[in-house]
Structures are given as structure tokens and as C-alpha cells.
Design an enzyme around this catalytic site. Structure first.
Site, mmCIF file in Angstrom:
data_model
loop_
_atom_site.group_PDB
_atom_site.id
_atom_site.type_symbol
_atom_site.label_atom_id
_atom_site.label_comp_id
_atom_site.label_asym_id
_atom_site.label_seq_id
_atom_site.Cartn_x
_atom_site.Cartn_y
_atom_site.Cartn_z
ATOM 1 N N GLY A 219 0.865 -1.182 0.000
ATOM 2 C CA GLY A 219 0.000 0.000 0.000
ATOM 3 C C GLY A 219 0.894 1.222 0.000
ATOM 4 C CD GLU A 220 2.065 5.138 -1.182
ATOM 5 O OE1 GLU A 220 2.167 4.733 -2.351
ATOM 6 O OE2 GLU A 220 3.025 5.622 -0.547
ATOM 7 C CB CYS B 153 4.805 -3.735 -1.943
ATOM 8 S SG CYS B 153 5.240 -2.583 -3.242
ATOM 9 N NE ARG C 183 7.943 5.285 0.424
ATOM 10 C CZ ARG C 183 7.233 6.405 0.494
ATOM 11 N NH1 ARG C 183 7.723 7.473 1.089
ATOM 12 N NH2 ARG C 183 6.034 6.463 -0.045
ATOM 13 N NE ARG D 271 1.615 3.803 -6.521
ATOM 14 C CZ ARG D 271 1.317 3.516 -5.269
ATOM 15 N NH1 ARG D 271 2.075 3.946 -4.283
ATOM 16 N NH2 ARG D 271 0.250 2.818 -4.977
ATOM 17 C CG HIS E 291 1.610 -6.085 -4.793
ATOM 18 N ND1 HIS E 291 0.892 -5.620 -3.717
ATOM 19 C CD2 HIS E 291 2.447 -5.076 -5.143
ATOM 20 C CE1 HIS E 291 1.255 -4.380 -3.438
ATOM 21 N NE2 HIS E 291 2.201 -4.029 -4.297
ATOM 22 C CD GLU F 294 -0.884 -8.586 -2.654
ATOM 23 O OE1 GLU F 294 0.194 -9.203 -2.617
ATOM 24 O OE2 GLU F 294 -0.971 -7.350 -2.773
HETATM 25 N N1 GLN Z 1 5.324 3.082 -3.103
HETATM 26 C C1 GLN Z 1 4.775 2.494 -1.920
HETATM 27 C C2 GLN Z 1 5.488 2.994 -0.664
HETATM 28 O O1 GLN Z 1 6.421 3.701 -0.774
HETATM 29 C C3 GLN Z 1 4.818 0.979 -1.977
HETATM 30 C C4 GLN Z 1 3.972 0.500 -3.111
HETATM 31 C C5 GLN Z 1 3.200 -0.734 -2.825
HETATM 32 O O2 GLN Z 1 3.132 -1.223 -1.690
HETATM 33 N N2 GLN Z 1 2.577 -1.241 -3.864
HETATM 34 O O3 GLN Z 1 5.103 2.670 0.415
#
Ligand code: GLN
Length: 189
Positions: free
Chosen positions: A55-56, A91, A114, A138, A171, A173
Site C-alpha cells: 500500500g503506502e 511492498c 521507495r 510503485r 505483490h 496476492e
Molecule cells: N510506493 C509504496 C510505498 O512507498 C509501496 C507500493 C506498494 O506497496 N505497492 O510505500
């Protein structure tokens, strides 16, 4: 009954739940999934393994360190209490393990950068060297890796392992292959 905790701070949570349920069916294992949002959720359940979705990472850090949650420090503590506890981090989850930013030792020993595979538009799918279908969104990139290499993409490390703790920059999943979720369950056996 094996109890799997999943950090519900943000990100690809439900896809991970589906993937772990498929893996459990394939292995004929009885599992329970516990959704973790707060430190109390972790303290009130005895989990055998942990999933940290992607995620982020910035959002996860904000939510997980907030006084209403405090889940993130509790999870880092749970991992450090017993190094053998199985963890699957993907991720953004891998970023948190490599760079916990809590003053303590990293949970996997690898440098991580990142968004180093580019922006959302640069997201891609590509088979890893082991044949696993890698979905990169990402994605971060590992730099120097001091733990065990788990998997590579054209020779570049995209997965790092420290015992039962696995950090992936892609990922699993989002693919049909439940290998990594099965590994997490098998590590609980
Ligand atoms: N770019 C995201 C981050 O810096 C990671 C991307 C992802 O989990 N798909 O957290």
C-alpha cells in the site's frame, strides 16, 4: 487451528486474505484470520503468523503510530520478541521491515529505496527468475542485501528472507500462485 494476523492499516488487505484462504484450502489447513488495527487487537489474540500488505508505507506509519492504534510498534515488538515468528511482508510492508524508523534494529537487513521502480504508470508484471509471476506496483528496490536472497528478477533481488520472515517488493496476492502464502502457513506447522 493456525491463527494468521493481518495488519489492516491500509492497502491490499482483502486480496491477501483471499490468497491466504486459497493457500489454506490447498494445504487442507484450518486457519483463522485476525484483523489487526490496534495494539489491543494484537494483545487480545495469539497469532501464529503475520501478513503485512502493500500500500503506502507513509500512510501505514501515520496510522500505525497514531495513539488510537499503536499497532506498528506492537508488531515490531512481536517480531523482535521471537525472531522465528513467520512474517510475510509485501511492498510497503517490506519497506517497514527494512526501515522501521523506530530507533530499533531493522527486521530484515537490506537497504531499500521507495518507488525506485518508477511511478504508478511504470507498474509492471514480469516472471521472476524462479518463474513466479511478479506484479510490481510503485515498487521499492532493494540495495545492498545482508540477509538471504529469496528471489530475483533478471538477477536483481526482489525478495529477502531472514528465517521465517520474508519481505517481497512485489505483490504475490495479485497472482494466482499462492506459493508465498503457503510458505507462511507451512512455517506455522
Ligand atoms: N510506493 C509504496 C510505498 O512507498 C509501496 C507500493 C506498494 O506497496 N505497492 O510505500
Amino acid at each position: 487451528m493456525v491463527v494468521i494476523g493481518i495488519a489492516m492499516l491500509q492497502g491490499a488487505r482483502h486480496a491477501h486474505m483471499d490468497a491466504i484462504l486459497s493457500a489454506a484450502t490447498e494445504l487442507s489447513m484450518d486457519i483463522e484470520i485476525v484483523e489487526l488495527r490496534t495494539k489491543d487487537d494484537l494483545e487480545n489474540h495469539s497469532i501464529d503468523a503475520l501478513m503485512l500488505p502493500g500500500g503506502e508505507s507513509t500512510v501505514m506509519r501515520l496510522r500505525g503510530n497514531d495513539d488510537t492504534s499503536r499497532l506498528l510498534p506492537a508488531l515490531f515488538n512481536w517480531m523482535r520478541e521471537n525472531e522465528a515468528r513467520p512474517v510475510l511482508a509485501t511492498c510497503a510492508g517490506a519497506i517497514l521491515l527494512a526501515d522501521p524508523q523506530d530507533g530499533g534494529a531493522p527486521l530484515i537487513d537490506a537497504d531499500i529505496d521507495r518507488n525506485a521502480f518508477g511511478r504508478q504508470a511504470d507498474s509492471f508484471e514480469s516472471a521472476l527468475d524462479c518463474g513466479f509471476p511478479g506484479v510490481f506496483i510503485r515498487a521499492p528496490r532493494f540495495g545492498e542485501v545482508r540477509d538471504t536472497v529469496e528471489c530475483t528478477l533478471s538477477g536483481e533481488v526482489v525478495g529477502v528472507r531472514r528465517g521465517n520472515r520474508i519481505a517481497l517488493t512485489f505483490h504475490p496476492e495479485l497472482s494466482e500462485d499462492s506459493r508465498y502464502h503457503r510458505m507462511l502457513l507451512e512455517a506455522c506447522a
